[in-house]
Scaffold this motif. Structure first.
Motif, mmCIF file in Angstrom:
data_model
loop_
_atom_site.group_PDB
_atom_site.id
_atom_site.type_symbol
_atom_site.label_atom_id
_atom_site.label_comp_id
_atom_site.label_asym_id
_atom_site.label_seq_id
_atom_site.Cartn_x
_atom_site.Cartn_y
_atom_site.Cartn_z
ATOM 1 N N UNK A 182 0.506 -1.523 0.058
ATOM 2 C CA UNK A 182 -0.335 -0.191 -0.165
ATOM 3 C C UNK A 182 1.228 1.336 0.140
ATOM 4 N N UNK A 183 2.071 1.763 0.793
ATOM 5 C CA UNK A 183 2.648 2.250 0.857
ATOM 6 C C UNK A 183 3.574 2.672 -0.443
ATOM 7 N N UNK A 184 4.133 1.435 -1.334
ATOM 8 C CA UNK A 184 4.440 1.391 -2.824
ATOM 9 C C UNK A 184 3.789 1.528 -3.846
ATOM 10 N N UNK A 185 2.264 1.552 -3.173
ATOM 11 C CA UNK A 185 0.968 2.142 -4.647
ATOM 12 C C UNK A 185 0.922 3.560 -4.237
ATOM 13 N N UNK A 186 1.005 3.512 -3.377
ATOM 14 C CA UNK A 186 0.700 5.517 -2.475
ATOM 15 C C UNK A 186 1.836 6.097 -3.356
ATOM 16 N N UNK A 187 3.173 5.818 -3.390
ATOM 17 C CA UNK A 187 4.574 6.539 -4.097
ATOM 18 C C UNK A 187 3.788 6.416 -5.539
ATOM 19 N N UNK A 188 3.579 5.072 -6.460
ATOM 20 C CA UNK A 188 3.294 5.075 -7.637
ATOM 21 C C UNK A 188 2.104 5.723 -8.475
ATOM 22 N N UNK A 189 0.838 5.809 -7.254
ATOM 23 C CA UNK A 189 0.193 6.986 -7.700
ATOM 24 C C UNK A 189 0.785 8.331 -7.495
ATOM 25 N N UNK A 190 1.893 8.488 -7.011
ATOM 26 C CA UNK A 190 2.200 10.474 -7.011
ATOM 27 C C UNK A 190 1.886 11.492 -5.864
ATOM 28 N N UNK A 191 1.526 10.539 -4.588
ATOM 29 C CA UNK A 191 0.989 10.922 -3.066
ATOM 30 C C UNK A 191 2.014 12.097 -3.070
ATOM 31 N N UNK A 192 2.260 12.913 -2.216
ATOM 32 C CA UNK A 192 3.033 13.676 -1.112
ATOM 33 C C UNK A 192 3.665 12.802 -0.422
ATOM 34 N N UNK A 193 4.914 13.280 -0.390
ATOM 35 C CA UNK A 193 6.010 12.786 0.654
ATOM 36 C C UNK A 193 5.453 13.126 1.912
ATOM 37 N N UNK A 194 4.483 13.728 2.167
ATOM 38 C CA UNK A 194 3.772 14.452 3.584
ATOM 39 C C UNK A 194 2.956 13.681 3.890
ATOM 40 N N UNK A 195 1.798 13.501 3.057
ATOM 41 C CA UNK A 195 0.838 12.294 3.107
ATOM 42 C C UNK A 195 1.127 11.096 3.245
ATOM 43 N N UNK A 196 2.318 10.231 2.859
ATOM 44 C CA UNK A 196 2.218 9.276 2.720
ATOM 45 C C UNK A 196 3.377 8.754 3.720
ATOM 46 N N UNK A 197 3.599 10.264 4.595
ATOM 47 C CA UNK A 197 4.383 10.026 5.957
ATOM 48 C C UNK A 197 3.253 10.208 6.602
ATOM 49 N N UNK A 198 2.186 11.034 7.238
ATOM 50 C CA UNK A 198 1.123 11.796 7.961
ATOM 51 C C UNK A 198 0.033 10.437 8.185
ATOM 52 N N UNK A 199 0.434 9.998 6.932
ATOM 53 C CA UNK A 199 -1.821 8.774 6.148
ATOM 54 C C UNK A 199 -0.810 7.226 6.394
#
Length: 295
Positions: A182-199
């Motif tokens: 799910x983290x790799x998917x968020x990175x591939x989807x272009x989620x912001x770094x802040x969103x990945x860290x917090x969510x």
């Protein structure tokens, strides 16, 4: 999917059920929780509970044994020992809780950065390794010696050695979580770094940080008592458990209670915090929760 299939799906028990099962099912943990709650209440209501002014000197009543007027006796300056122990709980709890909150916050920020940003990992972890190479007590004494003895100085001196342990804990959690799909998917989807860290990454650190915070609180209380006992802590006239024991060591043979009573309270408080911390760990550990379901 049919209604029968949805209804037949096993409902996962809420988190509070695990806490209730562990805390209510163990008399030892229940007793530790009650003792810890009483110590906190006594510290908050110290002006109402303490029968005497903990700072008032009375040479005529110095080194008195326990009596109706002085429940635990008096120290070498005639001050009521019971009142000083009650007020000493305030300093210890402020230091313990303050150091735990500060260390967890700073360690969380640095740990997230070190675990997620590979370019910062090597730099930050070398600094952390350098801090961990210095013994806690020596580092705290050095900070107090350079900055002077005060509550804030002691709090900073105790917090700094605890931060590296939190950093390493958070970093290890982040390194494991960032490889999850799910983290790799968020990175591939272009989620912001802040969103990945917090969510996505921050929630994985909550459970271990809560447990680590209880251990830091207990350790901070003990270190503060050691620093005060060695004369490198808070000013001697301020009632803390370490100061009371430091002043009473000369008169131990005359009145052993000057050391025994605050020492007993320190031991009970640290033991209670550790027991509650172990219970919190068991409640937050999915494997422990699964055992409870199987039973």
């Amino acid at each position: 999917m049919s209604t029968e299939t949805i209804d037949a799906a096993p409902a996962r028990p809420p988190r509070f059920a695990a806490f209730r099962r562990i805390f209510a099912g163990s008399p030892l943990v229940t007793g530790a929780s009650i003792l810890l709650l009483l110590i906190v209440i006594a510290a908050i209501l110290a002006p109402l509970i303490a029968p005497h002014d903990p700072m008032r000197l009375s040479p005529a009543t110095r080194l008195k044994p326990p009596s109706d007027e002085f429940l635990l006796g008096t120290d070498a300056f005639g001050r009521d020992l019971f009142s000083r122990v009650i007020y000493g709980a305030r300093i210890s709890l402020i230091v313990g809780i303050g150091a735990a909150v500060a260390a967890v916050f700073l360690g969380l920020v640095v740990g997230l950065a070190a675990g997620f940003f590979r370019s910062l990992d090597a730099i930050l972890m070398r600094i952390v390794d350098g801090l961990m190479a210095i013994p806690n007590i020596l580092l705290a004494i050095a900070i107090v010696a350079l900055s002077g003895a005060s509550l804030w100085t002691v709090l900073v001196a105790i917090t700094i050695p605890e931060v590296p342990r939190v950093v390493r804990l958070v970093r290890s959690v982040v390194l494991s979580a960032r490889e999850e799909p799910y983290v790799e998917a968020a990175i591939a989807a272009g989620s912001s770094t802040w969103r990945i860290l917090v969510r996505h990454l921050l929630p994985n650190t909550v459970a271990p940080l809560i447990v680590q915070g209880t251990y830091i609180c207990a350790s901070a209380i003990l270190v503060e008592a050691i620093l005060s006992f060695l004369g490198a802590g808070i000013s001697p006239e301020i009632p803390t458990w370490g100061n009371i024991m430091a002043e009473g060591r000369i008169y131990f043979q005359i009145n052993p209670g000057i050391i025994l009573w605050p020492g007993l309270v320190v031991s009970i408080t640290i033991l209670a915090i550790n027991l509650v911390g172990d219970a919190v760990r068991d409640a937050l550990d999915p494997r422990m929760a699964k055992r409870g379901i199987d039973r």
